[in-house]
Design a protein around this motif. Structure first.
Motif, short mmCIF file in Angstrom:
data_model
loop_
_atom_site.label_atom_id
_atom_site.label_comp_id
_atom_site.label_asym_id
_atom_site.label_seq_id
_atom_site.Cartn_x
_atom_site.Cartn_y
_atom_site.Cartn_z
N PRO A 1 0.84 -1.21 0.00
CA PRO A 1 0.00 0.00 0.00
C PRO A 1 0.87 1.26 0.00
O PRO A 1 1.90 1.31 0.64
CB PRO A 1 -0.80 -0.11 1.29
CG PRO A 1 -0.77 -1.55 1.64
CD PRO A 1 0.52 -2.07 1.13
N ASN B 1 -5.41 5.41 -3.99
CA ASN B 1 -5.73 4.28 -3.12
C ASN B 1 -5.85 3.05 -4.01
O ASN B 1 -6.90 2.75 -4.58
CB ASN B 1 -7.03 4.54 -2.36
CG ASN B 1 -7.26 3.52 -1.28
OD1 ASN B 1 -6.59 2.50 -1.23
ND2 ASN B 1 -8.23 3.82 -0.42
N GLN B 2 -4.75 2.34 -4.13
CA GLN B 2 -4.69 1.22 -5.08
C GLN B 2 -5.54 0.04 -4.64
O GLN B 2 -5.96 -0.77 -5.47
CB GLN B 2 -3.25 0.80 -5.30
CG GLN B 2 -2.58 0.24 -4.07
CD GLN B 2 -1.08 0.22 -4.19
OE1 GLN B 2 -0.52 1.09 -4.83
NE2 GLN B 2 -0.46 -0.75 -3.58
#
Length: 69
Positions: free
Chosen positions: A22, A29-30
């Motif tokens: 992350p 915000n993957q």
């Protein structure tokens, strides 16, 4: 969308959500993007399978009207 592209979206979403650390991509915000890719891939896969199964055609052949005298 076809079956192959749906599977690619599911795999890409899984990689973005679970395999990458992350915060690797800044300001994105993957994990959420990965979940969105997976949802779109699953929906596309279901639609592709429904469309592929309903594409069958049934041909009814009628016997020619032959009269013998």
């Amino acid at each position: 969308m076809r079956i192959g592209s749906s599977i690619v979206l599911i795999a890409l979403g899984a990689v973005l959500s679970f395999a990458l650390t992350p915060g690797l991509i800044p300001y994105v915000n993957q994990v959420i993007i990965g979940y969105i890719f997976m949802a779109v891939g699953v929906i596309g896969l279901i639609v592709s399978l429904i469309m592929a199964s309903s594409h069958r055609t049934v041909v009814h052949r009628q016997e020619p009207d032959v009269r013998e005298y």
